[in-house]
Design an enzyme around this catalytic site. Structure first.
Site, PDB file in Angstrom:
ATOM      1  N   ALA A  72     -28.872 -48.083  -9.923  1.00  0.00           N
ATOM      2  CA  ALA A  72     -28.713 -48.847 -11.162  1.00  0.00           C
ATOM      3  C   ALA A  72     -27.261 -48.811 -11.642  1.00  0.00           C
ATOM      4  O   ALA A  72     -26.755 -49.785 -12.207  1.00  0.00           O
ATOM      5  CB  ALA A  72     -29.648 -48.292 -12.237  1.00  0.00           C
ATOM      6  N   ASN A 148     -32.977 -42.616 -22.038  1.00  0.00           N
ATOM      7  CA  ASN A 148     -33.366 -41.597 -21.055  1.00  0.00           C
ATOM      8  C   ASN A 148     -33.405 -40.204 -21.664  1.00  0.00           C
ATOM      9  O   ASN A 148     -33.812 -39.259 -21.004  1.00  0.00           O
ATOM     10  CB  ASN A 148     -32.424 -41.617 -19.837  1.00  0.00           C
ATOM     11  CG  ASN A 148     -31.055 -41.052 -20.163  1.00  0.00           C
ATOM     12  OD1 ASN A 148     -30.494 -41.386 -21.205  1.00  0.00           O
ATOM     13  ND2 ASN A 148     -30.513 -40.209 -19.302  1.00  0.00           N
ATOM     14  N   GLN A 176     -35.194 -46.628 -17.184  1.00  0.00           N
ATOM     15  CA  GLN A 176     -36.299 -45.770 -17.638  1.00  0.00           C
ATOM     16  C   GLN A 176     -37.602 -46.514 -17.865  1.00  0.00           C
ATOM     17  O   GLN A 176     -38.589 -45.896 -18.267  1.00  0.00           O
ATOM     18  CB  GLN A 176     -35.889 -45.032 -18.925  1.00  0.00           C
ATOM     19  CG  GLN A 176     -34.805 -44.002 -18.722  1.00  0.00           C
ATOM     20  CD  GLN A 176     -35.158 -42.983 -17.635  1.00  0.00           C
ATOM     21  OE1 GLN A 176     -36.319 -42.601 -17.472  1.00  0.00           O
ATOM     22  NE2 GLN A 176     -34.168 -42.577 -16.856  1.00  0.00           N
ATOM     23  N   HIS A 198     -35.676 -46.086  -7.569  1.00  0.00           N
ATOM     24  CA  HIS A 198     -36.261 -44.793  -7.208  1.00  0.00           C
ATOM     25  C   HIS A 198     -36.876 -44.059  -8.392  1.00  0.00           C
ATOM     26  O   HIS A 198     -37.172 -42.873  -8.308  1.00  0.00           O
ATOM     27  CB  HIS A 198     -35.185 -43.897  -6.580  1.00  0.00           C
ATOM     28  CG  HIS A 198     -34.059 -43.597  -7.525  1.00  0.00           C
ATOM     29  ND1 HIS A 198     -33.948 -42.402  -8.180  1.00  0.00           N
ATOM     30  CD2 HIS A 198     -33.034 -44.355  -7.972  1.00  0.00           C
ATOM     31  CE1 HIS A 198     -32.882 -42.436  -8.973  1.00  0.00           C
ATOM     32  NE2 HIS A 198     -32.313 -43.613  -8.855  1.00  0.00           N
ATOM     33  N   THR A 247     -23.818 -53.600   5.181  1.00  0.00           N
ATOM     34  CA  THR A 247     -25.214 -53.411   5.591  1.00  0.00           C
ATOM     35  C   THR A 247     -26.029 -52.826   4.449  1.00  0.00           C
ATOM     36  O   THR A 247     -25.633 -51.845   3.833  1.00  0.00           O
ATOM     37  CB  THR A 247     -25.267 -52.481   6.817  1.00  0.00           C
ATOM     38  OG1 THR A 247     -24.534 -53.105   7.869  1.00  0.00           O
ATOM     39  CG2 THR A 247     -26.694 -52.242   7.263  1.00  0.00           C
ATOM     40  N   CYS A 337     -26.430 -37.126 -18.857  1.00  0.00           N
ATOM     41  CA  CYS A 337     -25.461 -38.213 -18.648  1.00  0.00           C
ATOM     42  C   CYS A 337     -25.467 -39.209 -19.805  1.00  0.00           C
ATOM     43  O   CYS A 337     -25.147 -40.389 -19.604  1.00  0.00           O
ATOM     44  CB  CYS A 337     -25.714 -38.945 -17.325  1.00  0.00           C
ATOM     45  SG  CYS A 337     -25.499 -37.913 -15.874  1.00  0.00           S
TER      46      CYS A 337
END
Lengths: 381, 381
Positions: A72, A148, A176, A198, A247, A337
């Site tokens: 993200a 978060n 979130q 994830h 890739t 964070c």
């Protein structure tokens, strides 16, 4: 182990996610969209199918407007730096993650004007605050769907309506909430949607992305090989090629597709209901323990399944350490964070202990955590 | 299937790579360096151990100077944009991939001076060409270790020596050589080394990285949460945190570690010898077929296991299509994201068919491919 660190990354993943990653690596392990041979086409198909899954999940009209990134944070950097030029004005909140705050600070140093509105710990930003902050040069409103740190949900739809009326773009960081709360980019007026692959979407680490409204074009963050238009000196104009140089993480994208498929099969309402039940059980249980300070909205308010707390007289890092070593409970201490959110909360100095739940947690685990914290509190006294 | 598209991504991977990815997701699936709980520490350990593997593999003194990116393209963008400022001069070759060429074009449009030296199809750049091109404002020489179209190896050590003497930095793109040719950043005078994780290093897609000499500091390409120094408005100063914002691709990094471990266990000389044998067998066999045009250095010259060719009177895309559909051979037609290399070669209009070998290919497969191409050539006549 009781895993209560789902806001950092969800664990475990559905069995089908592990299987999709393995199948991709073992049987479809070519480079997608780089060659025309059979296995390259199979790899390309994985990427396209996940794009379609994501588009359907967020009600995005064109799957080609879904851009894959490595997380993200990269999607936020791409959206913010690709859109904002010196002289532009951007509005944000005091609840944002460093993945929003730090790129904005860099842009500020390059001449972008940034307004950071003080959000309420209980309710997030008020739409009227945003409306009042819009200037002639306002290009973008960027804010998290839910904090978060606090779990507080911001009023995206209302702000999106104002943004539309005033001709301002809105970018939403759903790190979130994607996979936990319903998100409809069209109904909510979201012009750019950032998602982590994830977390709530249950895919592997190394995945994330950006939805970009079809008529918008961003400056690219990275240039390179795109598998198409190789003869041009500059990046292609079209999405997603313009933004996806190099890739892709094909096995990760395969897993992300399986994660979203799992959510759609289970039903996001069922997931939401279970997470709601668990977080309320946790808040009600902890609320009864003397010496526990809970932050953010109360147990009757709709929230993301994230809870910040402190124990009187103990450092967050000490509490997390005890939870892990004595009770096998994974939590996260500190600032998460998001220093601005802690400034808003008054916990900037030491941070908080964060417990974040997921669909695979159980009421027994929540009860176990409540007991563990009660015991830690008693031992102090 | 005969997989001859290893220059795009290697396939299959060693069994241990699949296992490492799965083990990481299933048992160590937390977010590394974001929390202090047991599983987060296990995830952090995976990342650190792979950093150490990479450092040892390339003779890098400090593992913390290894930065993980999502692919080589991102590492090149980080290195080039993080280093070059308007007014700086950079030297490159006409054999580079778009992952070098396109970021340089963007930088050129922002005032960076770019000199693109015409390389020899047989030998790459000559060190004297580079020396003659150095100006007072030259900051960097950036070039591929080996061309992804021609397999030609460029004289990195000699150019590195000149760079050092003249006080210029050298960045090497090892996408086609890491894991295939020995690379020693200290002995070869490499200041910045870019690598792909999913090619010769045998890791999963979604991995790559940048080695950065310890006394260099780059501008970051992305800013965000770094798990440390969360209270600061700006990015941390230290490597690797400064450059690795957001959640890493931990399962991919686990697989990359296993890939490098496999290479070190087998021995890079053994790998090199096998790939040499196979590519020579292929060149000698194809060289005898009337109507086959082979490009690049001859069979006695040291090269990367990549071969470009054309069949007289056939489009590359037609040849690749026939190889795939009739013989199950995976090749890649076109420009291979390196238009300058094809300009150098005189094949810019239609490109070439590229056959790229890997350690898991066999002499039987090579023989099968030679037979297949012979049959295609005969059928034309």
């Amino acid at each position: 182990m009781i895993y209560f660190d789902n806001a950092a990354t969800t664990w475990p993943k559905p069995e089908s996610v592990y299987e999709a990653v393995e199948l991709c690596m073992r049987q479809k392990g070519a480079n997608p969209s780089r060659s025309g041979h059979t296995m390259a086409l199979l790899a390309g198909q994985i990427v396209f199918e996940t794009r379609v899954q994501i588009a359907e999940f967020f009600n995005i009209a064109d799957p080609l407007q879904v851009v894959f990134t490595s997380n993200a944070t990269e999607a936020l950097n791409l959206g913010l730096k690709g859109l904002l030029k010196p002289g532009d004005h951007v509005i944000t909140s005091s609840l944002e993650h460093n993945a929003v705050t730090r790129p904005l600070e860099k842009l500020r140093s390059q001449g972008v004007e940034v307004t950071k509105l003080q959000a309420s710990v209980q309710e997030g930003l008020h739409p009227q605050q945003v409306e009042a902050a819009i200037q002639e040069n306002t290009k973008l409103i960027v804010l998290s769907h839910a904090s978060n740190v606090l779990g507080v949900i911001q009023p995206i739809s209302e702000i999106g309506k104002i943004a539309k009326e005033r001709g301002v773009l809105m970018m939403v960081d759903s790190a979130q909430t994607a996979g936990t709360l319903s998100i409809d980019v069209q109904a909510m007026g979201i012009d750019l949607l950032v998602f982590a692959g994830h977390k709530g979407l249950l895919g592997p680490q190394g995945t994330g992305g950006l939805y970009l409204r079809g008529d918008l074009q961003l400056d690219s963050l990275k240039e390179g090989g795109t598998g198409a238009n190789s003869e041009e000196l500059f990046q292609p104009e079209e999405s997603p090629e313009r933004y996806e140089s190099g890739t892709l993480n094909t096995p990760g994208i395969a897993g992300l597709g399986a994660g979203i498929e799992f959510i759609r099969r289970e039903g996001i309402d069922k997931i939401r209901e279970k997470e709601n039940t668990l977080i309320r059980q946790l808040m009600l249980g902890l609320g009864k323990i003397p010496g526990v300070l809970l932050y953010g909205p109360g147990p009757t308010v709709e929230r993301a399944p994230v809870l910040s707390l402190n124990l009187e007289g103990r450092e967050p890092s000490e509490v997390s350490y005890l939870l892990d070593r004595l009770y096998g409970i994974a939590s996260r201490p500190g600032l998460h964070c998001a220093p601005d959110a802690h400034r808003t909360l008054g916990t900037f100095k030491h941070g908080t202990v964060r417990l974040s739940l997921g669909y695979f947690n159980t009421t027994q685990e929540v009860e176990g955590c409540i007991q563990a914290i009660a015991t830690i509190c008693e031992q102090k006294n």
